[in-house]
Design an enzyme around this catalytic site. Structure first.
Site, PDB file in Angstrom:
ATOM      1  NE  ARG A 128       1.630  -4.750   4.466  1.00 33.72           N
ATOM      2  CZ  ARG A 128       2.748  -5.049   3.876  1.00 33.72           C
ATOM      3  NH1 ARG A 128       3.855  -5.038   4.422  1.00 33.72           N
ATOM      4  NH2 ARG A 128       2.577  -5.179   2.661  1.00 33.72           N
TER       5      ARG A 128
ATOM      6  CE1 TYR B 129      -3.153   1.342   5.103  1.00 35.65           C
ATOM      7  CE2 TYR B 129      -1.466  -0.177   5.935  1.00 35.65           C
ATOM      8  CZ  TYR B 129      -2.305   0.236   4.890  1.00 35.65           C
ATOM      9  OH  TYR B 129      -2.762  -0.958   3.939  1.00 35.65           O
ATOM     10  N   GLY B 130      -4.077   0.409   8.961  1.00 32.38           N
ATOM     11  CA  GLY B 130      -4.574  -0.653   9.017  1.00 32.38           C
ATOM     12  C   GLY B 130      -3.625  -1.891   9.035  1.00 32.38           C
TER      13      GLY B 130
ATOM     14  CE  LYS C 212      -1.341  -8.062   5.432  1.00 34.32           C
ATOM     15  NZ  LYS C 212      -1.665  -9.083   4.409  1.00 34.32           N
TER      16      LYS C 212
ATOM     17  CG  HIS D   6       0.383 -12.661   2.273  1.00 33.15           C
ATOM     18  ND1 HIS D   6       1.098 -11.658   1.560  1.00 33.15           N
ATOM     19  CD2 HIS D   6      -0.667 -11.679   2.419  1.00 33.15           C
ATOM     20  CE1 HIS D   6       0.544 -10.582   1.340  1.00 33.15           C
ATOM     21  NE2 HIS D   6      -0.667 -10.780   1.934  1.00 33.15           N
TER      22      HIS D   6
ATOM     23  CB  SER E  20       0.709  -6.283  -0.421  1.00 32.92           C
ATOM     24  OG  SER E  20       1.343  -7.151   0.609  1.00 32.92           O
ATOM     25  CB  ALA E  21      -1.484  -4.068  -3.751  1.00 31.12           C
ATOM     26  CB  CYS E  22       0.061  -8.912  -6.715  1.00 31.59           C
ATOM     27  SG  CYS E  22       1.779  -8.041  -6.698  1.00 31.59           S
ATOM     28  N   GLY E  23      -3.513  -8.522  -6.578  1.00 31.12           N
ATOM     29  CA  GLY E  23      -4.830  -9.235  -7.129  1.00 31.12           C
ATOM     30  C   GLY E  23      -5.284 -10.519  -6.456  1.00 31.12           C
ATOM     31  CE  LYS E  24      -3.056 -12.153  -0.757  1.00 31.53           C
ATOM     32  NZ  LYS E  24      -1.984 -10.797  -1.075  1.00 31.53           N
TER      33      LYS E  24
ATOM     34  CG  ASN F 280      -9.088  -7.712  -8.556  1.00 28.13           C
ATOM     35  OD1 ASN F 280      -9.973  -7.211  -7.800  1.00 28.13           O
ATOM     36  ND2 ASN F 280      -8.008  -6.839  -9.122  1.00 28.13           N
TER      37      ASN F 280
ATOM     38  CG  ASP G 203      -4.406 -10.423   3.149  1.00 29.28           C
ATOM     39  OD1 ASP G 203      -3.543 -10.284   2.064  1.00 29.28           O
ATOM     40  OD2 ASP G 203      -4.127  -9.914   4.209  1.00 29.28           O
TER      41      ASP G 203
ATOM     42  CG  ASN H 217      -2.235   1.068   0.462  1.00 30.35           C
ATOM     43  OD1 ASN H 217      -2.505  -0.060  -0.010  1.00 30.35           O
ATOM     44  ND2 ASN H 217      -1.597   0.893   1.802  1.00 30.35           N
TER      45      ASN H 217
ATOM     46  NE  ARG I  53      -4.698  -1.627   1.268  1.00 26.38           N
ATOM     47  CZ  ARG I  53      -4.049  -2.835   1.404  1.00 26.38           C
ATOM     48  NH1 ARG I  53      -4.753  -3.919   1.442  1.00 26.38           N
ATOM     49  NH2 ARG I  53      -2.821  -2.902   1.011  1.00 26.38           N
TER      50      ARG I  53
ATOM     51  CG  ASP J 116     -10.187 -13.048 -19.961  1.00 27.61           C
ATOM     52  OD1 ASP J 116     -10.906 -13.882 -20.444  1.00 27.61           O
ATOM     53  OD2 ASP J 116     -10.192 -11.735 -20.142  1.00 27.61           O
ATOM     54  CG  ASN J 117      -6.193 -14.043 -13.983  1.00 21.68           C
ATOM     55  OD1 ASN J 117      -5.628 -13.670 -14.990  1.00 21.68           O
ATOM     56  ND2 ASN J 117      -6.302 -12.893 -13.046  1.00 21.68           N
TER      57      ASN J 117
END
Ligand code: OXD
Ligand code: MN
Length: 600
Positions: free
Chosen positions: A78, A206-207, A215, A235, A257-261, A263, A286, A382, A384, A510-511
């Protein structure tokens, strides 16, 4: 031209037809093709894209229905610096958005759109964000010259003739125009006109810049509409947790973004918790649209129908559910192509392949270096995958519930090496809104810019809030007042590092141990200490069965370091100062209260 459009027009919505004609006049495509969303259309577009090299078909046995796409080298994330909110008044966009006057923006972009589709087709993509017919949902039409976009929109949204039918002859819709044009960075703009419900995106493939439902509509235009209509566009992932014998509890979580949502939305219980029999249901990874239900609870719908997830670091250990989801009918963007027609990325399962074609389309071997001696990545950081949610092993048909799922807890989180403890609970809704407003996180590869730099990212919405964030926080505060049963608000930080720079918390599966405590708190259980920042679990409170983590690390993870918090308060103050008088008094009060608690 006019004839070519009208011959195959599958709608009697005159306003829509006129707008398509007008945009076709501007972009001058050879053909205008209305997409119906059928299988036959999908196959035809795939074949065409393969014939031009826009897509590469992958190994039919190992990855059936899957394709690889390589974007231009300068077009991999982005572009926040080229993303604008174009409102009549600059203040309505606020100090955290780039702003351009609508007239100037239309003029500038028109010059790039003019004739940009010569020799190409213009696809008309009708799409619905949210289940068709739900009061949560919004319809958009994207005009695009990219088959990659059409095929991605087909996965990410409910797309095709059913949407035109729902629109009828006079329904409201967001107008989206996209052209790759010449993919030049200096002729690239992502423009939002919330007052006209219009999005213009030009010069990118780009997506995040071009799948206009995501977005642009679901967050930037969506947040604007939400404030006007009394709902919220966030978000956030949406996740259901089922404990045997209890109803499923749903939580939302906002991480940058890219912090594990993705996962967390697909978390698998760690070995040590398996005995408890938890089941996890993925509603979204997301975006959440939130409304107050007739029952006085906050209800959430995922407006999307697919994942556009980060690949780097995704494997059968970190996210086995994602790996199972993307085994068929998926599009891989900017990854390595192996000789056997499968794909690979840094952090994928198995050893790096001995050879392949990298994301730029060049031959690649492990250990290769560029002219400056830097390692050449097989896949872009990045890179995807796009995959339908319906293929996810933890898919739930609650996804299609037009009234959404009831939310028990809202979780905010950032990537913050220091400061925030592993988890804490806010004192109440107003304090929780402040907790979201002060969020900070390190920049990732999902946007162009310096990776690792800490920036304030309130509610993980800094790149996505379509209006002045001061008004946005006021809206959050008002929503809380209207909720009969407001969810509890928490903050998590999976990314704390110790003195040696290593992560203190193992993260990933473990989260769930932290989510377990959160749900206990929702039920009015779960011991906690009241600290200056909020309620923090006692260090022996989380179920750590099977986890090799010493008490000292646990203490460090849950500690509130007053000096660090006071230093951070200074940075918060600088950030909040930009909003001047528009900043809600409640945010200032909460900040001042925190300072008092930290200093007494
Ligand atoms: C995304 C992002 O693609 O936040 O979801 O960048
Ligand atoms: Mn996102």
């Amino acid at each position: 031209m006019r004839k070519a459009v009208e011959k195959s027009v599958p709608t009697n919505h005159q306003r829509l037809v006129h707008w398509v004609e007008e945009m076709a006049k501007l972009c001058q495509p050879d053909r205008v093709i209305w997409c119906d969303g059928s299988e036959e259309e999908k196959k035809r577009l795939e074949q065409e894209a393969v014939s031009t090299g826009e897509l590469i078909e992958l190994n039919k046995e190992k990855l059936p229905g899957c394709f690889l796409h390589r974007s231009a080298h300068n077009d991999v994330a982005r572009v926040e610096g080229l993303t604008y909110i174009c409102t009549c008044k600059k203040d309505d966009a606020g100090p955290t958005n780039n702003w351009m006057a609508p007239r100037e923006a239309y003029e500038k972009a028109s010059a790039i759109f003019r004739g940009s589709m010569k020799g190409r087709a213009m696809y008309v993509v009708p799409f619905c964000m949210g289940p068709i017919g739900s009061e949560f949902s919004k319809i958009g039409i994207e005009l695009t010259d990219s088959i990659y976009v059409v095929l991605n929109m087909r996965i990410m949204t409910r797309m095709g003739q059913a949407v035109l039918d729902a629109l009828g002859s006079d329904g409201g819709f967001t107008k989206g125009l996209h052209s790759k044009a010449d993919l030049r960075m200096d002729r690239r703009f992502i423009l939002h006109f919330p007052e006209d419900s219009t999005i213009w995106s030009v010069g990118s493939g780009y997506g995040g810049n071009v799948l206009l439902g995501k977005k642009c509509l679901a967050l930037r235009i969506g947040s604007w509409l939400g404030r006007q209509e009394g709902w919220m566009a966030e978000h956030m992932l949406i996740l259901g947790i089922e404990k045997p014998g209890s109803p499923v509890k749903y939580v939302t979580a906002a991480f940058p973004s890219a912090c594990g949502k993705t996962n967390l939305a697909m978390v698998v219980p760690p070995e040590g918790l398996k005995r408890k029999g938890y089941k996890i249901w993925t509603v979204g990874d997301d975006i959440a649209w939130l409304r107050i239900g007739d029952d006085g609870r906050l209800r959430a719908v995922n407006p999307e129908s697919g994942f556009f997830g980060v690949l780097q670091g995704t494997n059968s250990k970190t996210n086995p559910i994602a790996i199972l989801t993307m085994r068929r009918n998926s599009i891989f963007t900017n990854v390595l192509l192996r000789p056997d027609g499968t794909v690979w990325w840094e952090g994928a399962d198995g050893e790096p392949p001995t050879e392949g074609i990298d994301w730029r389309g060049n031959p690649w071997r492990p250990g290769m270096k560029d002219e400056d001696g830097k390692p050449i990545f097989a896949a872009h950081p990045n890179s995807r995958f796009t995959a339908p949610i319906s293929q996810c092993p933890t898919y739930t048909d609650k996804m299609e519930d037009p009234s959404g799922v009831p939310i028990s807890a809202i979780i905010f989180g950032g990537r913050h090496a220091r400061v925030a403890p592993l988890v804490y609970e806010s004192f109440n809704w107003q304090h929780g809104v402040y907790v979201g407003a002060q969020m900070a996180s390190e920049r990732t590869a999902a946007q162009v810019g310096k990776v690792g730099e800490v920036r304030r990212d309130p509610m993980a919405m800094i790149p996505f809030c379509g209006y002045n964030m001061a008004d946005y926080w006021r809206h959050w505060l008002q929503m809380g007042r209207k909720l009969k049963y407001p969810p509890k608000i928490f903050h998590v930080n999976w990314f704390q590092t110790g003195k040696d720079g290593q992560f203190l918390w193992p993260g990933f599966r473990d989260n769930l141990r932290v989510l377990e405590w959160i749900l206990e708190r929702v039920d009015g259980e779960g011991d906690a200490d009241e600290t200056a920042v909020g309620y923090v679990p006692r260090s022996d409170r989380l179920d750590l069965t099977g986890l090799d983590l010493d008490q000292a690390s646990m203490k460090e993870l849950l500690a509130v370091d007053r000096r660090e918090w006071l230093a951070d308060l200074k940075l918060q103050e600088e950030f909040f100062a930009q909003f001047g008088d528009r900043l809600p008094q409640e945010i200032t009060d909460e900040k001042d209260n925190l300072r008092k608690r930290l200093t007494t």
